[in-house]
Design an enzyme around this catalytic site. Sequence first.
Site, PDB file in Angstrom:
ATOM      1  N   CYS A   1      39.979  73.820  61.684  1.00 39.54           N
ATOM      2  CA  CYS A   1      39.343  73.817  62.999  1.00 39.54           C
ATOM      3  C   CYS A   1      39.732  72.623  63.864  1.00 39.54           C
ATOM      4  CB  CYS A   1      37.832  73.965  62.877  1.00 39.54           C
ATOM      5  SG  CYS A   1      36.988  72.537  62.204  1.00 39.54           S
ATOM      6  N   ASP A   2      40.115  71.511  63.261  1.00 40.57           N
ATOM      7  CA  ASP A   2      40.541  70.347  64.041  1.00 40.57           C
ATOM      8  C   ASP A   2      41.685  70.710  64.985  1.00 40.57           C
ATOM      9  OD1 ASP A   2      39.509  69.854  61.443  1.00 40.57           O
ATOM     10  OD2 ASP A   2      40.198  67.787  61.463  1.00 40.57           O
TER      11      ASP A   2
END
Lengths: 379, 379, 379
Positions: free
Chosen positions: C161-162
Site C-alpha cells: 500500500c505504500d
Amino acid sequence: MKRQFTFLSVLFLISISLFASNNTENKKKYYNPKQILATVEKVADWQLNSWKKDGMIYPKWDWTNAAGYVGMYHLGTISKKSDYHDILLSISKELDWNTGPERFYADDYCIGYTYSKLSLKHKDPKMITRFRLLADSIVAQPHTESLEWKNEINHREWAWCDALFMAPPALSMLSIATKDPKYLEITDKLWWKTYDYLYDKEEHLYYRDGSNFTKREANGQKVFWSRGNGWVMAGLVLLLDNMPKNYSTRAKYISLYKEMAAKMASIQQPDGSWHTSLLDPERFDVIETSGTGFYTYAILWGLNNGTLDKATYLPVALKAWKALESAIQPNGMLGYVQPIGWQPAAATQSSTAIFGVGAFLLAGTEMYKYTKKSKIAKN
Amino acid sequence: MKRQFTFLSVLFLISISLFASNNTENKKKYYNPKQILATVEKVADWQLNSWKKDGMIYPKWDWTNAAGYVGMYHLGTISKKSDYHDILLSISKELDWNTGPERFYADDYCIGYTYSKLSLKHKDPKMITRFRLLADSIVAQPHTESLEWKNEINHREWAWCDALFMAPPALSMLSIATKDPKYLEITDKLWWKTYDYLYDKEEHLYYRDGSNFTKREANGQKVFWSRGNGWVMAGLVLLLDNMPKNYSTRAKYISLYKEMAAKMASIQQPDGSWHTSLLDPERFDVIETSGTGFYTYAILWGLNNGTLDKATYLPVALKAWKALESAIQPNGMLGYVQPIGWQPAAATQSSTAIFGVGAFLLAGTEMYKYTKKSKIAKN
Amino acid sequence: MKRQFTFLSVLFLISISLFASNNTENKKKYYNPKQILATVEKVADWQLNSWKKDGMIYPKWDWTNAAGYVGMYHLGTISKKSDYHDILLSISKELDWNTGPERFYADDYCIGYTYSKLSLKHKDPKMITRFRLLADSIVAQPHTESLEWKNEINHREWAWCDALFMAPPALSMLSIATKDPKYLEITDKLWWKTYDYLYDKEEHLYYRDGSNFTKREANGQKVFWSRGNGWVMAGLVLLLDNMPKNYSTRAKYISLYKEMAAKMASIQQPDGSWHTSLLDPERFDVIETSGTGFYTYAILWGLNNGTLDKATYLPVALKAWKALESAIQPNGMLGYVQPIGWQPAAATQSSTAIFGVGAFLLAGTEMYKYTKKSKIAKN
C-alpha cells in the site's frame, strides 16, 4: 658430604635442563609471539598493499570489506603500527559514516562494528549518528516474521547464519559506545530467534538458511557450510566480548559456544583445517582458510579466557594455526579462501578475499595473546 | 575478318553490360557498404550525442548501457572513427573497471565483455583484475541450485533468458583475455543448465523464465518474448566468436543456433520484423527493433561465417534490415525499441533505448561486412 | 426616547460583544494562521538544520527523503521563505534529476513528484527527461502480473500500500508537467489494480501487502498499519489534486476517499492520534505522528475542498492537529514518528524521520489554508 653432593647434583641437573631449554628456544621449539605478530602483520600488509594497488573489489561499506575491518581493528590493538586503525578511520570518513544501502539487511550494517569501535576510541558520538538511527529502526520492529527462506526475508531478519557475524557484534558494540543497553537487548532477542530456526540440535551446527534443511550431500550427510558456521562462532565470541559478565542469558551463550567448539574439535580434518562441507570433507578435499580462521579465532579466544580447557583445545588450535600458516604465500597473500558464496564450494591456493584475511587477523591476534602469556612448545 | 568482327562484338557486348552494371550502381540497386556504415554511424552518433546532452539514464555499469557497449565496440572495429572505442575506454576508467553491485547477477557483469575487449586491445591486465576476481567466484560455485523462479534465483544463476547475453560473452571473452579456459568452461556448463530449463524443445524458443511455463497469450499460444530470444541468439553468436573451433561442445551450439535461426525465419512478420510476442504478433501489432536487431545480427553472422545458407536466410536478413532502417528517425534516433521490460509489451515510434541501439549496431556491423564482400541487389 | 434608549442599548451590547470577541482573540481562543505557519516552519527548519549538521541518513533519491520533499514543496507554496523550494532544487541538481536505482520499484521514483513540480515551476522540461523515460517504460508494461506477495513483485507492481503514495502523485504530476495524459491513465489503471487486491471492503482499510491477509493481532483483529493507510490517503489526495475535475473515474476516487475518511474518524484514539496498529491500538499504546500526519492532511484537504462536511470532520482534524503539535519538541523536532518499517511497531518521544516530518508539513499547510479562510475557535 652426601648432602652436598646431592645439592650439587641437583644444581647440575637444573643447569643441564636450563641449557637444554635455552637450546630448544634457539632452535625455535616454542612459539614466539613476536614472530607471530610479524606473520599477522605481513598478511595484513599484503591486504593494505593490494588495496593501494588495485583498489577494493567491492564497495567500502560492503560486508566483504566490513568483515575484514573487524580483524584489522583487532590487529591494531596489539600492533605498534598505527596503519591498521588509520586505514579504518580514513575509509569511514570517506563513507561519511554511512552504512550500506539496504536498511535491514545485516550484511549492510556489519560496518557498524568499526564505526562503534572508532567512536569509542575517538570519543566522537557523531561517528555513530547514522548507525544509531538505523539501529533504532531495528529495535522498533516487532520481528514477528518467520525466518522461512522466502520473500527476501534476509533483507529484514537474521534468516541466514552469516548474519550472526554481520549484526550482533555491531549492535552490541553500539550499546557499549552509546551506553544504551537496548541494542544488546535486541541482539539477544534476535540471536535466539535465529538459533531456534537454524541450529541443528543434533549436529550442533547451523544450517546456512532454511533452504538447506532437506538438502543432503552425496555421502548422505546434511549440508553444513564451514564459513557459515565460522561466521556464527566468530560472531558469538565478538558478542560475548561486548556482553556484561552478569548478563542474564550469558550462560546460554557460553553453553552454545562450548557445544559448537566440541563439535568443531571432533570434525577437524587431519590437515588441521575444516573443509568447506563440514560433514562431507571429501567433496572439496582441500584446506579452506576463512572458516578455519574463524574457528581458530573462536577456540583461541576460549583458551585465552579460560572458557575452554587447554588439554583438549590447545592441540586443536595449534593444528589449525599451522594449517593457516601453510596457506600464506611468500608475499603475505593468504590463499585457500573460498570465494564469496553461500554453500560449500572450492577453494584454491590462489583464491584470497578480504573477509578471509580478516578471519586470519582475528585468529592471529588471539594467537599472539596466547603465546605472549603462555609458553607453547612447537612440535 | 569474321573473327575480328566476333571479337569486336564481344567487346561491344562487354562494354554494354559494364555500362548497364555501372548504371545500376548509380541507381543504387546494390547495397553499398559505405552507405551502410554511414547509416550505422549515424545511429551510434545520435546515441553519443544523447549521452553528451542528457547524460545516461541509468548507471554506467548497468546492463542497459553495458549491452549497448557491445554493439559500440563492434562498430569501432569497422569504423575509421576512434569515437566508439574512446567513449568505452573513458567510461571504463570512470567506473574504475568495476562491475555492478550485485555479485552473481548476470546483469551486473555484462560490462565485463567491454573490460575484456579493452584489456586485450590495450594489453593491460589490470583492466580486468576485478572482473577476473568476480569470475573466479562464479567458477568456484557448485551451481547446483534449481532454476525455479523463486528466492531471487536470478541473483545467483542464469535463470532467465536475458542472462545468456549478459554473461556468456563476458566470461568467454575473459578466457581469451586471460588465456585461462576456466571461464569458458563454466560458461559452457551453465549455458546448458539454462538450456535444459528454459528452452522449449518443441517451439525452439526460450521462455523468459520459469514463471512463464504455464502462461498463455489470448490466442492460446505460449508466451515467448522477442527481445528475450534476441538476447539468447546474440549471446550465442558472441559466445561462438570466443570459442575455439575444435571446442568439444561447439557442434551442439551450432545445432542450437541453426534450430533457432530456422524458427525465427519461419515466424518473421510480413513487415520484416519480429513483434514483441513472437507467437501472438497481433497482441502488440507493430515492429520492434531490439529483438529484430539481435536476430538480424545473429542471422547475418551465420551468413558471414557460412553457417547458414544464403538462399534461405539472406532474404530474411535483408527484409529485417529494411525494417530496422525504417525505424531510424531523420536525426539518427532508433525508434520502436520496446522499453525496459521482461515480457511482450508495446513499442512506439518514439521509444528508444541504448540496448536497442546496441542491437542495431551489431546488426549493422555484420551487414557492412556482408555487403563489403558480396554484392547484394536491392529490390 | 424609549426607541433611542433601545437603540443605544443595542449599540452598547454590540460594543460589548465586539470587545469580548476581540478580547477572546487577544487571548488566542481562535486558531491564528500566522502562528500555525510559524509552527510548521519551525518543524521544517529543524529538518533543514539536521540535514546541514548530520547530512541525510539515507540517499538523496531514497523514498524516505523523497516523501519528505512532498511536504517541503507544499510548505514552500505558502511560506514567504524560499528555503523550502531552494533546498529541493539544490538536491535535484546534485542528483542530476535521476530517480533511484530500481527501475520499476515505486519507492525509487517517488522523487519524480518533486522533479515534475520543479520542472513546471522553472518551465524546464530537461528536469524530467529521465523521469519521463522511466515513466514511458512503466506505461509500456502490460502489468498483467498478480500482486501476490512473492517473486519480489513490489519491484515491478504496486503490490504494497505504500506504493500508492510513492507512485500516483509522481506520475499524475508528470502528466501535468508534460501535458501528456498517459501517465495519469496508467496511474488510474494501476490504482484500481491495487485497490482490488489490497483494499478490505468490509473494514475500509488497505492491507500493507498480501502477506497480511491471514495475520491477526493478539486481540483477534486484522492487521492494518497506520502509516500504511496514511500513505494511501495522502497519495489519494495528491492524486486528486492532479486529476481533471471531469475525469471519468474521479467519482470512484472521491467515494473511496469518503469511505476511508469515515473509517478513520471512527477509529481515532482519545488522544487525537491513530496508533500504529489501527485495530489493536493498545498493542503500541502511544501516539504516532506519521500516520496521524497523513490522515490530518487528507481530512483537512477534504474540508478545504468542501468534500467533507465540517460538522463531522473538523473536530476530528482539530483533535488530530493537537496531537501532532504535542509531539513537537521545543527545538522543532517532530517526535513519535514510527521508524522505518512495514507493519505496526513502536514509536517513541525521540523517534523522528523525514517522511514523518513531510506528513506534518502537508497537514500543517492545509491547516494554515483552512484557518486563513475560516475562523476556528480553540477549545
